[in-house]
Design a protein around this motif. Structure first.
Motif, mmCIF file in Angstrom:
data_model
loop_
_atom_site.group_PDB
_atom_site.id
_atom_site.type_symbol
_atom_site.label_atom_id
_atom_site.label_comp_id
_atom_site.label_asym_id
_atom_site.label_seq_id
_atom_site.Cartn_x
_atom_site.Cartn_y
_atom_site.Cartn_z
ATOM 1 N N VAL A 1 0.831 -1.203 0.000
ATOM 2 C CA VAL A 1 0.000 0.000 0.000
ATOM 3 C C VAL A 1 0.867 1.256 0.000
ATOM 4 C CG1 VAL A 1 -1.680 1.328 1.336
ATOM 5 C CG2 VAL A 1 -1.961 -1.140 1.070
ATOM 6 N N ILE A 2 1.946 1.246 0.757
ATOM 7 C CA ILE A 2 2.817 2.427 0.830
ATOM 8 C C ILE A 2 3.357 2.788 -0.550
ATOM 9 C CG2 ILE A 2 4.922 1.141 1.416
ATOM 10 C CD1 ILE A 2 4.094 4.457 2.997
ATOM 11 N N ARG A 3 3.642 1.800 -1.371
ATOM 12 C CA ARG A 3 4.142 2.065 -2.730
ATOM 13 C C ARG A 3 3.033 2.629 -3.619
ATOM 14 N NH1 ARG A 3 8.395 2.394 -0.507
ATOM 15 N NH2 ARG A 3 9.710 0.599 -0.175
ATOM 16 N N VAL A 4 1.818 2.152 -3.429
ATOM 17 C CA VAL A 4 0.682 2.707 -4.183
ATOM 18 C C VAL A 4 0.531 4.184 -3.843
ATOM 19 C CG1 VAL A 4 -1.820 2.626 -4.515
ATOM 20 C CG2 VAL A 4 -0.525 0.501 -4.340
ATOM 21 N N GLU A 5 0.669 4.511 -2.569
ATOM 22 C CA GLU A 5 0.561 5.901 -2.133
ATOM 23 C C GLU A 5 1.689 6.743 -2.715
ATOM 24 O OE1 GLU A 5 0.487 5.300 2.086
ATOM 25 O OE2 GLU A 5 -1.662 4.835 2.099
ATOM 26 N N GLU A 6 2.908 6.204 -2.729
ATOM 27 C CA GLU A 6 4.038 6.920 -3.338
ATOM 28 C C GLU A 6 3.796 7.145 -4.825
ATOM 29 O OE1 GLU A 6 7.467 4.536 -2.577
ATOM 30 O OE2 GLU A 6 7.736 5.308 -0.559
ATOM 31 N N ASN A 7 3.319 6.108 -5.501
ATOM 32 C CA ASN A 7 3.055 6.226 -6.940
ATOM 33 C C ASN A 7 1.983 7.277 -7.224
ATOM 34 O OD1 ASN A 7 4.933 4.195 -7.373
ATOM 35 N ND2 ASN A 7 3.405 2.598 -7.608
ATOM 36 N N ALA A 8 0.932 7.284 -6.415
ATOM 37 C CA ALA A 8 -0.144 8.258 -6.609
ATOM 38 C C ALA A 8 0.351 9.684 -6.358
ATOM 39 C CB ALA A 8 -1.319 7.934 -5.688
ATOM 40 N N ALA A 9 1.315 9.849 -5.458
ATOM 41 C CA ALA A 9 1.842 11.172 -5.153
ATOM 42 C C ALA A 9 2.591 11.779 -6.337
ATOM 43 C CB ALA A 9 2.766 11.091 -3.944
ATOM 44 N N ALA A 10 3.020 10.945 -7.283
ATOM 45 C CA ALA A 10 3.731 11.450 -8.466
ATOM 46 C C ALA A 10 2.864 12.413 -9.266
ATOM 47 C CB ALA A 10 4.179 10.290 -9.347
ATOM 48 N N ASP A 11 1.553 12.250 -9.175
ATOM 49 C CA ASP A 11 0.640 13.131 -9.908
ATOM 50 C C ASP A 11 0.690 14.557 -9.375
ATOM 51 O OD1 ASP A 11 -1.303 13.540 -11.941
ATOM 52 O OD2 ASP A 11 -2.862 13.566 -10.406
ATOM 53 N N GLY A 12 1.159 14.733 -8.146
ATOM 54 C CA GLY A 12 1.236 16.062 -7.543
ATOM 55 C C GLY A 12 2.570 16.759 -7.762
ATOM 56 N N ILE A 13 3.500 16.096 -8.423
ATOM 57 C CA ILE A 13 4.813 16.693 -8.671
ATOM 58 C C ILE A 13 4.787 17.419 -10.007
ATOM 59 C CG2 ILE A 13 7.254 16.201 -9.109
ATOM 60 C CD1 ILE A 13 6.934 13.732 -7.310
ATOM 61 N N GLU A 14 5.155 18.676 -9.991
ATOM 62 C CA GLU A 14 5.226 19.453 -11.233
ATOM 63 C C GLU A 14 6.681 19.677 -11.584
ATOM 64 O OE1 GLU A 14 2.704 22.781 -11.851
ATOM 65 O OE2 GLU A 14 1.215 22.029 -10.431
ATOM 66 N N LEU A 15 7.096 19.108 -12.701
ATOM 67 C CA LEU A 15 8.467 19.260 -13.165
ATOM 68 C C LEU A 15 8.568 20.477 -14.071
ATOM 69 C CD1 LEU A 15 9.178 15.538 -14.075
ATOM 70 C CD2 LEU A 15 9.902 16.753 -12.025
ATOM 71 N N SER A 16 9.676 21.195 -13.940
ATOM 72 C CA SER A 16 9.900 22.339 -14.831
ATOM 73 C C SER A 16 10.316 21.816 -16.205
ATOM 74 C CB SER A 16 11.004 23.234 -14.262
ATOM 75 O OG SER A 16 12.260 22.564 -14.336
ATOM 76 N N SER A 17 10.237 22.664 -17.206
ATOM 77 C CA SER A 17 10.648 22.253 -18.548
ATOM 78 C C SER A 17 12.136 21.899 -18.563
ATOM 79 C CB SER A 17 10.324 23.328 -19.575
ATOM 80 O OG SER A 17 10.934 24.546 -19.223
ATOM 81 N N GLU A 18 12.922 22.579 -17.723
ATOM 82 C CA GLU A 18 14.353 22.264 -17.630
ATOM 83 C C GLU A 18 14.561 20.865 -17.041
ATOM 84 O OE1 GLU A 18 17.670 23.785 -14.711
ATOM 85 O OE2 GLU A 18 17.322 25.294 -16.283
ATOM 86 N N GLN A 19 13.808 20.535 -16.012
ATOM 87 C CA GLN A 19 13.927 19.211 -15.408
ATOM 88 C C GLN A 19 13.515 18.121 -16.398
ATOM 89 O OE1 GLN A 19 11.418 20.241 -12.044
ATOM 90 N NE2 GLN A 19 13.124 19.835 -10.632
ATOM 91 N N ILE A 20 12.440 18.355 -17.115
ATOM 92 C CA ILE A 20 11.978 17.386 -18.110
ATOM 93 C C ILE A 20 13.037 17.199 -19.196
ATOM 94 C CG2 ILE A 20 10.264 16.938 -19.914
ATOM 95 C CD1 ILE A 20 8.215 18.362 -18.035
ATOM 96 N N ALA A 21 13.630 18.285 -19.644
ATOM 97 C CA ALA A 21 14.663 18.206 -20.668
ATOM 98 C C ALA A 21 15.864 17.397 -20.172
ATOM 99 C CB ALA A 21 15.102 19.600 -21.088
ATOM 100 N N LYS A 22 16.255 17.614 -18.923
ATOM 101 C CA LYS A 22 17.383 16.852 -18.359
ATOM 102 C C LYS A 22 17.052 15.366 -18.284
ATOM 103 C CE LYS A 22 19.651 20.438 -15.651
ATOM 104 N NZ LYS A 22 20.044 20.889 -14.303
ATOM 105 N N LEU A 23 15.837 15.046 -17.878
ATOM 106 C CA LEU A 23 15.425 13.644 -17.809
ATOM 107 C C LEU A 23 15.336 13.029 -19.207
ATOM 108 C CD1 LEU A 23 12.744 14.006 -15.008
ATOM 109 C CD2 LEU A 23 14.901 12.749 -14.834
#
Length: 65
Positions: free
Chosen positions: A22-44
């Protein structure tokens, strides 16, 4: 971070992570609340692809591959 990056790629991508806890499901769901900048996306986006095998040779034989 990986899930947040995939979610930032647009509506055409639907990551489906597997988990047994369950803890991993909660961590995975929290990814929806992370906003990456265009610079971060480009680096990834510019990271090299993963190297190495997921399975050992013996495991691959067991899988018939």
């Amino acid at each position: 971070m990986a899930l947040a990056w995939l979610l930032a790629k647009g509506d055409g991508i639907a990551p489906i992570p597997g988990t047994r806890r369950v803890i991993r499901v909660e961590e995975n769901a929290a990814a929806d609340g992370i906003e990456l900048s265009s610079e971060q996306i480009a680096k990834l986006d510019d990271l090299p692809p993963a190297a190495g095998e997921h399975h050992t040779e013996e495991q691959m034989r067991m899988l018939g591959r």
